[in-house]
Design an enzyme around this catalytic site. Structure first.
Site, PDB file in Angstrom:
ATOM      1  N   HIS B 318       6.309   1.686   2.532  1.00  0.00           N
ATOM      2  CA  HIS B 318       5.440   0.534   2.249  1.00  0.00           C
ATOM      3  C   HIS B 318       5.825  -0.371   3.691  1.00  0.00           C
ATOM      4  CE1 HIS B 318       4.068  -3.038   0.352  1.00  0.00           C
ATOM      5  NE2 HIS B 318       3.589  -2.390  -0.669  1.00  0.00           N
ATOM      6  N   ARG B 338       0.119  -9.885   0.481  1.00  0.00           N
ATOM      7  CA  ARG B 338      -0.869  -9.855   1.786  1.00  0.00           C
ATOM      8  C   ARG B 338      -2.279  -9.875   1.315  1.00  0.00           C
ATOM      9  NH1 ARG B 338      -0.634  -4.446   4.054  1.00  0.00           N
ATOM     10  NH2 ARG B 338       0.659  -3.970   2.536  1.00  0.00           N
TER      11      ARG B 338
END
Ligand SMILES: Cc1cc2nc3c(=O)[nH]c(=O)nc-3n(C[C@H](O)[C@H](O)[C@H](O)COP(=O)(O)OP(=O)(O)OC[C@H]3O[C@@H](n4cnc5c(N)ncnc54)[C@H](O)[C@@H]3O)c2cc1C
Ligand code: FES
Lengths: 226, 535
Positions: B318, B338
């Site tokens: 990740h 994000r």
């Protein structure tokens, strides 16, 4: 590199000198423990690592999640790896979201003496006593939202003079809310029925028949929702 | 709390913020992606992998840390064990008490089977409880299982097993409804419309969430239901070896009581492995977002009885794990941060990658920024990180957004003196998900009769790369499928005498292939000392 700052902590009464930068959980491992109980997600989500402590020279007992709390000098620590809280069994399909449910399943919530020990103890900073009050009134939606970030560590219940298992009450309120009180999602029911009736089978089968190149072409030109 | 040096550097981030806001950073071209992946993604680092010297996948490359465990001795080698008097005797044995195991338990029980769940830590101490972002499902009117299928296949670079991907998307809406009806509190509008968002690689907004506690909400509901149904579940009792019967069919497991260190025999007509991932093997030295029990035990157990591994060489890193503070190093910063607009920045406060590139590309770009271009930010743990400019979120979506949509993140950082609404945070890739696993068919069956696998331990559904939100979906879909099938199939199973001969054979195969080692597997629990021995 500068000398590491070290602190003394007491695990079950025994003194260990550990780096000040560690969490309580990491400090136990630094001290030589291989954790079995009292350790789960290591990220503040599972509630496995409830810990009780007192700082040397102070009276107050404090509670925390050991994976989310830094060591402090003079900490006397004990883990609460298991809490024998009482969970009532029920069939959610047969329940109705009325105040009676709590009276039947968790009547002890009405013995709350308002001491607020639960709220003071909650490592998630939830207003525990408040969400129990919502449950008493049968306001399950409010109870659900106020208890939503609960990790079921059991610390609240361990502090309660009225034998309330708060986290179970919150869970029941949330399940009632999710199932009965939240508005129904009509299109979801429709889609499930369509699928059961085979309405999507052909489109899916056609996709599955495509070669990797055909799939690539489709994929690279697919329209993407804004 | 940030160090004084970091505080200084944050000024550079603040200096460029207004000018960055509203300027779009270009996405990479396919060639650029290829280049950064090959040069910096850990999956392309040859020294991280080794070919297996025995078993079904002999010659195939897997991460060296996994190879070490597959090429290791059984804990039971040389242990006398009486298999004729099992401590437990059930229809369906489920190994692993995460989301997949719990879903399987409920379905098998619903079919009248006697079920036993054994798990390593407590029921629900699992990767499932940590999932923050959400769960996919093609339920909205402008979406369809076929569109979802296209996304799954594209995300997996068309390597996925088609029948598995099709089963995943076809059961998707049903899985969401099943959870909803069990009382999972999905985020909804007043009219019942689910609040859904995009995840990396989705063509429709089909990520359903329960704030940033989606996995926790699902897990606590499933656990509660397992308890309501009075399904027997035993904590702190990992399986350390599978048992077969004289015909070579799966017939139970040997459990280790972690408190008493006793071995116990569980006999079962069908066995479902739902042991989850492998983050705690720390491939290539990476920190991990996974729970304490994610040590690939199921892969080891399955491999020893001859089940096949697929895509075991593809790991998901990740892009945004916590780089600082050290206390939560490696913990996940959900992709939603994000999605809501936070962008990655280097030491000069400059963006260097489009913020919503796929996970592999974003992770590789961050590694390149730190170690290829020397533009990372040094952390006190000798590592590096890049900024993730979280204050942008509320500049874009308004004040209060973070508290509402990312309460878990806000709390985690606040406990260590950082307010992500005001200051950016430091991130670096973290070992997150095992894309592959033991090969299954659409009912969760392996090639070993009566042995099923479900959840992160299974392989083939996502091919070489899984998209966010498809894992929570897969554990429900395939957990239910495996549970339902095993719950039916157990009726026709007549067990013969139990045996551990396969363990002896595996030991022999180790010797024959020249592996000399005192390693023992499965690992069961990792061992950390946090640098004590270096002091
Ligand atoms: C931090 C984080 C965030 C994530 N976010 C998302 C997301 O937003 N959306 C999404 O789709 N996916 C997400 N994922 C991935 C997803 O959560 C997992 O892949 C999924 O939950 C795995 O479920 P599982 O039941 O297969 O395994 P787990 O939930 O890990 O359960 C496995 C269980 O088996 C136990 N076990 C292990 N070995 C043994 C043994 N030998 N014997 C007995 N028991 C054993 C484990 O202790 C554990 O309880 C996330 C993962 C992490 C770590
Ligand atoms: S280990 Fe899960 S909350 Fe601390």
């Amino acid at each position: 590199m500068a000398e590491k700052e070290m602190v003394d902590i007491y695990l079950l009464g025994k003194r260990y000198t550990v780096p000040a930068s560690l969490t309580i959980m990491d400090a136990m491992e630094y001290a030589g423990y291989q954790l079995v109980r009292g350790c789960g997600c290591r990220s503040g989500f599972c509630g496995a690592c409830a810990t009780i402590y007192r700082i040397k020279g102070q009276k107050e007992l404090k509670v925390c999640l050991s994976c989310q709390t830094k060591v402090e000098d003079g900490m006397y620590l004990a883990q609460l790896p298991f809490f024998p809280g009482d969970k009532r069994e029920y069939n959610l399909d047969e329940l109705k979201p009325t105040a009676d449910v709590m009276k039947q399943l968790y009547p002890e919530i009405y013995s709350c003496i308002g001491c607020n020990a639960c709220t003071k103890a909650c490592p998630q900073e939830l207003k525990v006593m408040q969400y129990i009050a919502f449950a008493q009134r049968g306001d399950f939606e409010k109870c659900a939202h106020a208890s939503f970030d609960c990790v079921s560590c059991g610390i609240c219940a361990s502090r309660c003079p009225a034998q309330i298992t708060h986290y179970q009450v919150g869970l029941l309120a949330r399940r009632l809310t999710g199932k009965y009180l939240a508005p129904e999602t009509g299109y979801l029911t429709d889609r499930v029925r369509e699928i059961e009736q085979g309405e999507h089978d052909q489109a899916l089968a056609e996709m599955m028949d495509k070669s990797a190149d055909e799939m690539k072409a489709l994929y690279n030109t697919r329209d993407i929702e804004k | 709390m940030f160090t004084a040096e970091m505080r200084e550097l944050i000024k550079k981030v603040e200096a460029t913020r207004t000018q960055r806001l509203g300027t779009a950073f270009p996405r990479m071209s396919p060639e650029e992606k290829d280049e950064v992946l090959k040069a910096y993604h850990p999956d392309y680092r040859e020294s991280g992998f080794r070919a297996l010297s025995l078993g079904v996948n002999r010659g195939d490359k897997v991460p060296v840390e996994l190879a070490d465990l597959l090429e290791a001795n059984s804990r039971l080698a040389g242990q006398p064990l009486d298999l004729s008097r099992p401590a437990y005797d059930v229809d369906v044995l489920i190994v692993g008490g995460g989301g997949a195991g719990a879903a399987a338990a409920l379905e098998a029980t619903a079919r009248g089977a006697k079920v036993l769940v054994v798990t390593k830590l407590r029921l629900g101490d699992a990767n499932t409880v940590m999932a923050e972002g959400g769960i996919q499902g093609a339920d909205k009117p402008d979406d369809s299982p076929a569109l979802h299928y296209l996304d799954v296949m594209g995300g997996g670079h068309y390597t996925n097993k088609k029948e598995l991907a099709a089963a995943l998307v076809k059961d998707g809406p049903g899985a969401i409804k099943w959870l909803n009806d069990l009382g999972v509190m999905f985020d909804k509008e007043k009219d019942g419309t689910m609040v859904t968002t995009h995840g990396g690689g989705t063509s429709r907004k089909r990520m359903h969430a329960a704030a940033d506690y989606t996995g926790a909400e699902i897990m606590r509901v499933l656990r509660d239901e397992v308890q309501n149904r009075r399904i027997e579940a035993i904590d702190f009792s990992p399986a350390v070896e599978l048992i077969l019967d004289a015909d070579g069919k799966a017939a139970g497991a040997v459990l280790l009581n972690l408190e008493t260190q006793e071995y116990l025999v569980a006999r079962a007509k069908t066995v479902i492995l739902a042991t989850g991932g492998a983050g705690r093997l720390h491939y290539q030295g990476f920190p991990t977002s996974n729970h304490y029990g994610a040590t690939a035990d199921g892969l080891v157990l399955g491999y020893r009885v001859g089940a096949e591994l697929v895509f075991a060489d593809t790991i998901q890193y990740h892009p945004t794990g916590v780089a600082y503070p050290a206390q939560i190093f490696g913990a996940l910063v959900t992709e939603k941060v994000r999605s809501l607009g936070a962008t990655p920045l280097n030491i000069d406060g400059e963006q260097f990658v489009y913020h919503l590139e796929t996970r592999d590309v974003a992770a590789a770009a961050i590694i390149r920024e730190c170690y290829g271009r020397n533009k990372g930010i040094q952390t006190p743990t000798e590592g590096q990180g890049v900024w993730l400019d979280t204050p942008l979120i509320e500049m874009i979506h308004g004040e209060g957004t973070i508290e509402k949509r990312l309460p878990g993140m806000l709390r985690m950082y606040r406990k260590f003196g950082i307010d992500l609404r005001k200051d950016p945070i430091l991130v670096y890739p973290t070992l997150h998900y095992q894309n592959g696993g033991l090969l299954i068919d659409e009912h969760g069956r392996t090639s070993i009769p009566n042995l099923y696998v479900a959840g992160e331990a299974a392989g083939g559904i996502h091919g070489r790369n899984r998209l966010m939100g498809n894992s929570l979906l897969d554990i429900i879909v395939f957990g239910r499928r495996a549970g339902a099938h095993a719950g039916e199939a157990c009726r026709n199973v007549r067990l013969k005498a139990l045996t551990l001969d396969h363990v002896a054979k595996y030991q022999q195969a180790l010797a024959d292939s020249g592996v000399v080692t005192d390693r023992v597997s499965p690992l069961v629990l990792p061992h950390y000392t946090h640098g004590r021995h270096e002091d």
